[in-house]
Design a protein around this motif. Structure first.
Motif, PDB file in Angstrom:
ATOM      1  N   THR A 162       0.813  -1.220   0.000  1.00  0.00           N
ATOM      2  CA  THR A 162       0.000   0.000   0.000  1.00  0.00           C
ATOM      3  C   THR A 162       0.847   1.272   0.000  1.00  0.00           C
ATOM      4  N   TYR A 174      -9.278  -0.532  -4.159  1.00  0.00           N
ATOM      5  CA  TYR A 174      -9.254   0.924  -4.039  1.00  0.00           C
ATOM      6  C   TYR A 174     -10.601   1.424  -3.534  1.00  0.00           C
ATOM      7  N   ARG A 175     -10.557   2.581  -2.867  1.00  0.00           N
ATOM      8  CA  ARG A 175     -11.782   3.234  -2.399  1.00  0.00           C
ATOM      9  C   ARG A 175     -11.946   4.570  -3.109  1.00  0.00           C
ATOM     10  N   ASP A 176     -13.150   4.887  -3.522  1.00  0.00           N
ATOM     11  CA  ASP A 176     -13.563   6.147  -4.140  1.00  0.00           C
ATOM     12  C   ASP A 176     -13.107   6.307  -5.589  1.00  0.00           C
ATOM     13  N   VAL A 177     -11.804   6.193  -5.849  1.00  0.00           N
ATOM     14  CA  VAL A 177     -11.278   6.435  -7.199  1.00  0.00           C
ATOM     15  C   VAL A 177     -10.104   5.499  -7.455  1.00  0.00           C
ATOM     16  N   ASN A 213      -6.959   5.495 -10.101  1.00  0.00           N
ATOM     17  CA  ASN A 213      -6.242   6.245 -11.126  1.00  0.00           C
ATOM     18  C   ASN A 213      -4.959   5.482 -11.444  1.00  0.00           C
ATOM     19  N   ALA A 250      -2.628   6.015  -4.733  1.00  0.00           N
ATOM     20  CA  ALA A 250      -3.697   6.873  -4.220  1.00  0.00           C
ATOM     21  C   ALA A 250      -4.969   6.048  -4.004  1.00  0.00           C
ATOM     22  N   ASN A 251      -5.573   6.190  -2.852  1.00  0.00           N
ATOM     23  CA  ASN A 251      -6.829   5.514  -2.486  1.00  0.00           C
ATOM     24  C   ASN A 251      -6.708   4.001  -2.380  1.00  0.00           C
ATOM     25  N   LEU A 255      -6.377   0.554  -0.672  1.00  0.00           N
ATOM     26  CA  LEU A 255      -6.698  -0.004   0.641  1.00  0.00           C
ATOM     27  C   LEU A 255      -5.917  -1.266   0.962  1.00  0.00           C
ATOM     28  N   THR A 263     -20.310   3.339  -0.396  1.00  0.00           N
ATOM     29  CA  THR A 263     -18.951   3.714  -0.801  1.00  0.00           C
ATOM     30  C   THR A 263     -18.614   3.040  -2.117  1.00  0.00           C
ATOM     31  N   TYR A 276     -16.105   1.257  -4.499  1.00  0.00           N
ATOM     32  CA  TYR A 276     -14.855   0.485  -4.438  1.00  0.00           C
ATOM     33  C   TYR A 276     -14.481   0.020  -5.832  1.00  0.00           C
TER      34      TYR A 276
END
Length: 194
Positions: free
Chosen positions: A48, A92-95, A97, A103-104, A106, A128, A130
């Motif tokens: 991570t 990943y959470r939210d986005v 990329n 980034a993001n 988990l 949420t 994912y």
């Protein structure tokens, strides 16, 4: 043998329909796909906090999903057709990329599943967005794969973005039986009234 009263039989039929409605979509959610040379590539994470020095251009597929209730959910890679290849998954959470793969992020997994297959298990929350990214450990590994999302704890279900849930066939088989029972009870009560 005791006879079931019409009202008790009706309650049983309604309970059966309610049970079927609750469990029809709680079955595991299966995915499948193929990683090919024409897929997009990214520098997959190693953890991570760090990027891989080996998987610098791995092909990937992305599955957006939501869960209906808070609980622990798992994703398990079940098969990968590339001989000797190793799957790798990232959550990943939210986005998600691919230009910023940490980034993001988990959780990641390489070999927690059977053989060289991946397995993630994590507490997730309802409401949420994912993303599960299915990729490989090394660059240039291509092939078809299968996997499955499961509910580990709680009573929620996984909904893939853009995919309709398909009821489990065994549970759907209960619905005609429950409906036939309700029709039978209604006919009996109509005969008694006449």
């Amino acid at each position: 043998m005791a006879r079931l009263s019409a009202s008790r039989f009706l309650k049983l039929a309604v309970a059966t329909v309610a049970f079927a409605a609750q469990t029809a979509f709680a079955a595991p959610v299966n995915i499948s796909g193929a990683l090919t040379a024409s897929d997009p590539v990214f520098n997959r994470p190693l953890s991570t906090t760090t990027l891989s020095g080996v998987g610098t251009a791995t092909s990937y597929d992305v599955f957006g999903f939501h869960v209906s209730a808070a609980g622990t959910y798992s994703f398990e890679a079940l098969s990968f057709s590339a001989a000797g290849a190793d799957t790798f998954v990232a959550l990943y959470r939210d986005v998600f990329n691919p230009a910023a793969p940490l980034a993001n992020l988990l959780q990641v997994d390489d070999d927690s599943g059977v053989g060289a297959l991946s397995l993630l298990s994590r507490a997730l929350t309802a409401g949420t967005q994912y993303y599960l990214v299915f990729t490989t450990f090394d660059n240039g590994d291509f092939g078809s794969y299968t996997g499955v999302f499961n509910t580990v704890t709680g009573n929620g279900q996984v909904s893939l973005d853009g995919a309709a849930a398909v009821p489990e066939p065994g549970t759907l088989a209960l619905l005609p039986l429950a409906l036939a029972g309700m029709v039978l009870v209604r006919r009996r009560s109509q005969r008694k009234a006449a």
